[in-house]
Design an enzyme around this catalytic site. Structure first.
Site, PDB file in Angstrom:
ATOM      1  N   GLU A 184     107.760  -4.763  21.048  1.00 43.02           N
ATOM      2  CA  GLU A 184     108.692  -5.730  21.763  1.00 43.02           C
ATOM      3  C   GLU A 184     107.925  -7.065  21.638  1.00 43.02           C
ATOM      4  O   GLU A 184     107.074  -7.375  22.527  1.00 43.02           O
ATOM      5  CB  GLU A 184     108.990  -5.120  23.196  1.00 43.02           C
ATOM      6  CG  GLU A 184     109.725  -6.211  23.978  1.00 43.02           C
ATOM      7  CD  GLU A 184     109.812  -5.911  25.399  1.00 43.02           C
ATOM      8  OE1 GLU A 184     110.734  -6.082  26.088  1.00 43.02           O
ATOM      9  OE2 GLU A 184     108.846  -5.290  26.043  1.00 43.02           O
TER      10      GLU A 184
ATOM     11  N   ASP B  12     105.757  -1.726  24.345  1.00 46.00           N
ATOM     12  CA  ASP B  12     106.185  -2.615  25.300  1.00 46.00           C
ATOM     13  C   ASP B  12     105.458  -4.058  25.169  1.00 46.00           C
ATOM     14  O   ASP B  12     104.255  -3.846  25.309  1.00 46.00           O
ATOM     15  CB  ASP B  12     106.398  -1.697  26.695  1.00 46.00           C
ATOM     16  CG  ASP B  12     106.907  -2.783  27.754  1.00 46.00           C
ATOM     17  OD1 ASP B  12     108.140  -3.163  27.615  1.00 46.00           O
ATOM     18  OD2 ASP B  12     106.301  -3.176  28.632  1.00 46.00           O
TER      19      ASP B  12
END
Length: 587
Positions: free
Chosen positions: A278, A214
Site C-alpha cells: 500500500e 499495509d
C-alpha cells in the site's frame, strides 16, 4: 510489430496473471449469528469464491485486535480475533484455497500496533524497559507560558495530532493514525526481527502465499522530528507526510524484509510468495519504480491510489472528504500514467477501482440510480478487465454493490474511526463558526467516499440482513439487499455477477494482450468516453466505454477488428449506449 511490443518482455509469474479477491472478514459471512463475519463463514462460501474464476484471496486483517480501526490495530500477530475464529480456522482456509487452486495472502500491518499489544504495554511501562525504543517516545515541549506541547505539530491521518501524552512515563508517543495505534520504531533492529518472526514467519510457515503490505512506505521517519511548515494558519497541527513517507531508510528496511524473510519461502505449489504494498503519497512513477523494480528486490507490486482518490482532498488534511468535482479526462490520465510507467522496465502494476478504504465504484464512477446500476457495474468491469497488471476485486464488486443510502445518519450508521473523527471535527468547526459550511460539505463527501460504504455486509440473498447474519449485524445491511444479492444473480445469465465471471474468463483467454499488453490512450480530452488500445506483439484490442447516461458516438474501430464483448446484450452499430463498454480484438 507494435512500437510498444517491448512490454512482452515482462517475465511471466503467477501473480501477474492472477485476479485477487479481497475479503473483509467482518462483513463477508457470519456463520454463528453473532453479527460478525468470520472465517468459518468464508469457508462456507469458498466454492462461491472459486466459481468467480479468481486465482487468489486477500484476507484483510483477522488478527487479534481491539477493533478500534477494524483490525488494523493488531494486539497479537499470532492470534485471531475471537469473533473471526481461530488460528486453526485460518489453517483450514489456507488448505481450502489451495485445494481449489487458489492462493491466500494476508495483510501485513507492521507500521504500528494496537496500544494493547504486549510490546507496547512493555514499552510504556517504564523509560528503561528494554522495549521502550520499539516505539517513538519524546518529551514534551513548552510554550512561552509554560503550557505543555507535543514534540511536533504534525497532523494525523484520522484528524487530530500525531502525539498522545502518557501520564505514567510523562512522555508523548507517536501515532500516524488513531491514538490507539502507536507507531513501531523500525530503527530498532530487535524490533524489526520481532516483526519478521511474529507477523511474517508465523504465517508463512503455515503455508500462506504472501502479503498485502499495509502502509508500506511509512516505516522510516525523519528521526530529527522537525515541525511541519504552516500551511493551515487556522490550525495548531499541520500536514507532515514529508517526514514519515518514503523516509531515509525505507528501501533498506523493505529490502531487508525481502532478503531475510520473503525470499526464503515458496508457496504450496513451489512458486514464490507475493507482496503488494500500500504505497500512498508517492505520485511520481520514478518513486514507485524504486519499490517494484524486480532488480531492487523489494516489493512485487504496489497499490497507487490516484484512481480511488478522485474527488478527495489530500490524506492527512481536513479537506480529505471535501468533495471536488472531477471530469473523465482526469481518470483517463491516471490510468494512462500507471498503465504505461512499467513499459520497458522490470516493474509491475496493479488494476483496481475498489477496496475496503473507499466508496463503491458504481456510486463514484458510474451511477447508482436504479435504472443505471447494473449497466454501470458491467461497464466498469469491462473497462478494468482489459488493463495491464494484476487485477484486484473487492467483495461485492462482482454483484454491483453500491454506497449506503444518503438518508442514513452519519452519527448512527457510520462506524469507521476516520469517518467519525472527520465528522466530529466538521460539526465542531461549523458550530463554532470557524467554517460554517464544513458540516454540510463533509456530510456530502462522506456519503460518497467514506470507508464505511465498502464495509456494509455482503448481500448474499433476500433473507434477513441479506443472508449475512441471523443476528444483529455489526453494520446495518444495505436497504437494497433484496434487489442486489448474489443468489438472485447466480440464477440470471444477464446479471452483474454473470458478467463479471465472463469478464474474468475473457481476461484469461486473452491474457497476452489484456494482462501483458502495452496501453495507449485514445481521445484523451473526451469528457464522455474512455477509449484505449492494447497491443502485444501482433495482437491488438480496442476498449471503448461510455461513462455517461446518454448515448455517445462509437469511436473509429479500425479494419480487421471484431467485437469480442459488450456490456449490453444487444449493441447498436453506430453508438455506445448509456454506460456501455465494448472490447474489439483482432483474432
Amino acid at each position: 510489430m507494435s512500437p510498444h511490443a517491448e512490454n512482452s518482455t515482462h517475465k511471466r509469474v503467477w501473480w501477474k496473471e492472477a485476479t485477487f479477491y479481497q475479503i473483509y472478514p467482518a462483513s463477508f459471512k457470519d456463520s454463528n449469528g453473532d453479527g460478525w463475519g468470520d472465517i468459518p463463514g468464508i469457508l462456507e462460501k469458498i466454492s462461491y469464491i472459486a466459481s468467480l474464476g479468481v486465482d487468489a484471496v486477500w484476507l484483510s486483517p483477522m488478527f487479534d485486535s481491539p477493533q478500534i480501526d477494524m483490525g488494523y490495530d493488531v494486539s497479537n500477530y499470532e492470534g485471531v480475533y475471537e469473533p473471526y475464529g481461530t488460528v486453526e480456522d485460518v489453517e483450514k482456509l489456507i488448505e481450502a484455497c489451495h485445494k481449489l487452486d487458489m492462493k491466500l495472502i494476508l495483510d501485513l500491518v507492521v507500521n504500528h500496533t494496537s496500544d494493547q499489544h504486549a510490546w507496547f504495554k512493555e514499552s510504556r511501562s517504564s523509560k528503561d524497559n528494554p522495549k521502550r525504543d520499539w516505539y517513538f517516545w519524546k518529551p514534551a515541549r513548552y510554550d512561552k507560558d509554560g503550557n505543555r506541547m507535543p514534540p511536533t505539530n504534525w497532523r494525523s491521518y484520522f484528524a487530530g495530532g500525531t502525539w498522545t501524552w502518557d501520564e505514567h512515563t510523562q512522555e508523548y508517543y507517536l501515532h500516524l493514525y488513531d491514538k490507539t495505534q502507536p507507531d513501531l520504531n523500525w530503527e530498532n533492529e530487535n524490533c524489526r526481527k520481532a516483526i519478521y518472526d511474529s507477523a511474517m514467519r508465523f504465517w508463512l510457515d503455515k503455508g500462506i502465499d504472501g502479503f498485502r503490505v499495509d502502509t508500506v512506505n511509512k516505516y522510516s521517519k525523519v528521526t530529527q522530528f522537525p515541525d511541519a511548515p504552516i500551511t493551515d494558519p487556522s490550525s495548531d497541527i499541520q500536514p507532515a507526510a514529508q517526514f514519515w513517507c518514503n523516509g531515509p531508510r525505507i528501501h533498506e528496511f523493505i529490502k531487508e524484509m525481502n532478503d531475510d524473510v520473503l525470499s526464503k519461502y515458496r508457496t504450496y505449489d513451489k512458486k514464490p510468495v507475493v507482496t503488494v504494498g500500500e504505497l500512498s503519497l508517492t505520485p511520481e512513477p520514478e518513486g514507485v519504480m524504486k519499490y517494484v523494480s524486480a532488480k531492487a528486490k523489494e516489493l512485487d507490486m504496489i497499490f497507487q491510489f490516484d484512481i480511488t482518490h478522485l474527488g478527495q482532498g489530500p490524506p492527512g488534511c481536513d479537506n480529505k472528504y471535501d468533495f471536488a468535482e472531477w471530469k473523465l479526462p482526469e481518470m483517463k490520465r491516471i490510468v494512462e500514467k500507471w498503465q504505461t510507467f512499467i513499459e520497458g522496465t522490470d516493474g509491475w502494476t496493479t488494476v483496481f477501482c475498489e477496496n475496503h478504504d473507499n466508496g463503491r465504484s458504481v456510486s463514484r464512477f458510474g451511477s447508482d440510480a436504479p435504472e443505471w446500476r447494473e449497466a454501470s457495474a458491467k461497464m466498469l468491469a469491462l473497462c478494468f478487465a482489459a488493463q495491464t497488471g494484476t487485477w484486484f476485486l473487492y467483495q461485492g464488486q462482482e454483484i454491483g454493490m453500491v454506497n449506503a443510502p444518503k438518508n442514513w445518519s452519519i452519527e448512527k450508521e457510520y462506524k469507521d474511526v476516520e469517518s467519525q473523527n472527520y465528522w466530529t471535527e466538521a460539526v465542531r468547526v461549523s458550530e463554532q463558526g470557524i467554517d460554517p459550511t464544513r458540516k454540510k460539505r463533509i456530510a456530502s463527501g462522506l456519503q460518497l467516499m467514506a470507508r464505511d460504504h465498502s464495509r456494509l455486509p455482503f448481500q448474499w440473498n433476500s433473507n434477513v440482513n441479506g443472508g449475512f447474519s441471523t443476528g444483529t449485524p455489526w453494520m446495518r445491511a444495505h436497504d437494497l439487499f433484496k434487489e442486489i444479492n448474489a443468489e438472485a444473480q447466480e440464477e440470471d445469465a444477464d446479471s452483474v455477477l454473470s458478467f463479471y465471471k465472463r469478464a474474468l474468463r475473457l481476461r484469461k483467454e486473452h491474457k497476452d494482450v489484456f494482462v501483458y499488453g502495452a496501453f495507449e490512450l485514445l481521445d484523451p480530452d473526451n469528457d464522455n468516453t474512455f477509449v484505449y488500445r492494447k497491443t502485444y506483439e501482433e495482437k491488438t484490442a480496442l476498449v471503448a466505454t461510455n461513462f455517461t447516461s446518454v448515448a455517445q458516438p462509437l469511436p473509429q474501430i479500425g479494419s480487421g477488428m471484431k467485437l469480442l464483448a459488450s456490456s449490453y446484450s444487444k449493441t447498436v452499430s453506430d453508438r455506445l449506449q448509456p454506460f456501455e463498454a465494448r472490447i474489439y480484438i483482432d483474432y
